[in-house]
Design a protein around this motif. Structure first.
Motif, PDB file in Angstrom:
ATOM      1  N   ARG A  90      72.046  33.710  48.478  1.00 40.26           N
ATOM      2  CA  ARG A  90      72.825  34.828  49.044  1.00 40.26           C
ATOM      3  C   ARG A  90      71.923  36.018  49.346  1.00 40.26           C
ATOM      4  O   ARG A  90      72.145  36.766  50.290  1.00 40.26           O
ATOM      5  N   ALA A  91      70.873  36.168  48.544  1.00 39.23           N
ATOM      6  CA  ALA A  91      69.954  37.296  48.765  1.00 39.23           C
ATOM      7  C   ALA A  91      68.961  36.988  49.897  1.00 39.23           C
ATOM      8  O   ALA A  91      68.088  37.799  50.202  1.00 39.23           O
ATOM      9  N   ARG A 115      72.766  32.663  43.852  1.00 43.00           N
ATOM     10  CA  ARG A 115      72.501  34.108  43.923  1.00 43.00           C
ATOM     11  C   ARG A 115      71.250  34.368  44.791  1.00 43.00           C
ATOM     12  O   ARG A 115      71.225  35.291  45.609  1.00 43.00           O
ATOM     13  N   ARG A 163      61.226  42.274  45.751  1.00 39.59           N
ATOM     14  CA  ARG A 163      62.688  42.254  45.551  1.00 39.59           C
ATOM     15  C   ARG A 163      63.157  41.531  44.298  1.00 39.59           C
ATOM     16  O   ARG A 163      64.159  41.910  43.710  1.00 39.59           O
ATOM     17  N   MET A 187      66.227  42.083  40.743  1.00 43.01           N
ATOM     18  CA  MET A 187      67.442  41.265  40.614  1.00 43.01           C
ATOM     19  C   MET A 187      67.761  40.903  39.160  1.00 43.01           C
ATOM     20  O   MET A 187      68.809  40.293  38.894  1.00 43.01           O
TER      21      MET A 187
END
Ligand code: PEP
Ligand code: MN
Length: 344
Positions: A23-24, A20, A49, A53
């Protein structure tokens, strides 16, 4: 930021979190401890960020914590266990103490071979010797360059000792790396960022000396440059800093040993030769370095110091080196360590 996984979190849960994050757009570094996995998340905007999440909601995640230090890969927050570096049959950064010894510079075949046999006999596990020498004056002996590297390789062949030698710039890096087992980055080059980045692309172990005016944080950030390129085999070497004192060549800052042990997981080596500039101070400072918790020493030894082409005044003769090895092996025992090159 680091993501701390729960005790014994299964690999699928770790994998779900790392994919995850990738991918970010974050860089992800796994640190697998005995009981717990820590995921280091690297990127400029982790602070803004990551909170959004909601990683804490994912299965297996215990907590998400900011890294307080400016370095990440080199820090203990990110990797709590000591880094243990493999050099041939040896490991450095674990229980063993290693002494790298030899002349400041390779001068000729006889000198380097004689030095190699003598230091090995006394219990050194690696041979040091400069082929490219960073001299303060352009008129001083600059080293034998490639010829010196070949002589070091011959001494390794003869004694089995791995070779530690200095690389001064990115242009000669690949040449030096062909011969060296450990690449020494000298004090004057600690912040040669091009060199650090190039060395970061190799896997070869690096001995990163402290710059004469570098703070501990600047020094660890220099190690971070190498590690950010993917080379995690970095050892930090305290070799004295410049202070107002002139009696000694440099001021050997032995308090860095326990400080570095707290802040980083990297092996710590002490150079009492450049740290003091006087051979008479090398034995006592070697003892102190091992007592302070160093993983090893790098010491200048010359078959005949009064004739050395560089750093003779700080070089031990073979007898004094052997005596020093005897002294530190007793201190190593008190510290619960063992001397890698000496009988138990
Ligand atoms: C050396 O090891 O001979 C040397 C030049 O060391 P430093 O970079 O610490 O001065
Ligand atoms: Mn030297």
């Amino acid at each position: 930021m680091i993501v701390v996984m729960r005790h014994m979190a299964p690999p699928e849960e770790v994998e779900a979190v790392t994919s995850r994050l990738s991918r970010a757009g974050f860089q992800v570094h796994l640190s697998q401890g005995v009981a717990r996995t820590i995921i280091g998340v690297i990127g400029n905007d982790t602070k803004t960020r990551l909170p959004g999440m909601a990683l804490e909601a994912m299965p297996g995640v215990e907590k998400v914590v900011p890294i307080l230090q400016p370095y990440k890969l080199a820090g203990r927050e990110f990797k709590p266990e000591n880094t243990v570096i493999r050099i041939g049959e040896f490991t450095i950064g674990g229980e063993d103490i290693h002494v790298m010894a030899g002349p400041c510079a390779v001068e000729n075949r006889e000198q380097i071979l004689e030095s190699a046999y003598q230091v090995k006999q006394a219990g050194a596990t690696m041979l040091r010797g400069g082929a490219f020498k960073p001299r303060t004056s352009p008129y001083s002996f600059q080293g034998l360059e490639e010829e010196g590297l070949k002589l070091l390789a011959e001494a390794r062949e003869a004694t089995g000792l791995p070779v530690v030698t200095e690389v001064m710039d990115p242009y000669t890096l690949h040449l030096v790396a062909e011969y060296a087992d450990v690449l020494q980055i000298g004090a004057r080059n600690m912040q040669n960022f091009h060199l650090l980045r190039e060395v970061g692309k190799l896997e070869k172990p690096v001995l990163l000396k402290r710059g004469p005016s570098a703070t501990i944080e600047e020094w660890i950030l220099a190690a971070e440059y190498i590690m950010a390129g993917g080379n995690y085999n970095v050892m930090l070497c305290e070799r004295g800093i410049r202070t107002f004192e002139t009696y000694t060549r440099n001021t050997l800052d032995l308090s860095t040993v326990p400080v570095l042990k707290q802040l980083t997981h990297l092996p710590v080596i002490v150079d009492p030769s450049h740290g003091t500039g006087k051979w008479k101070l090398v034995q006592p400072m070697s003892r102190a370095a091992i007592a302070a918790g160093a993983d090893g020493l790098i010491v200048e030894v010359h078959p005949n110091p009064s004739e050395a082409l560089s750093d003779g005044p700080q070089s031990l003769n073979p007898e004094n080196f052997a005596a020093m090895m005897g002294q530190i092996s007793r201190i190593a025992e008190v510290m619960g360590r063992r001397m890698a090159g000496m009988p138990r």
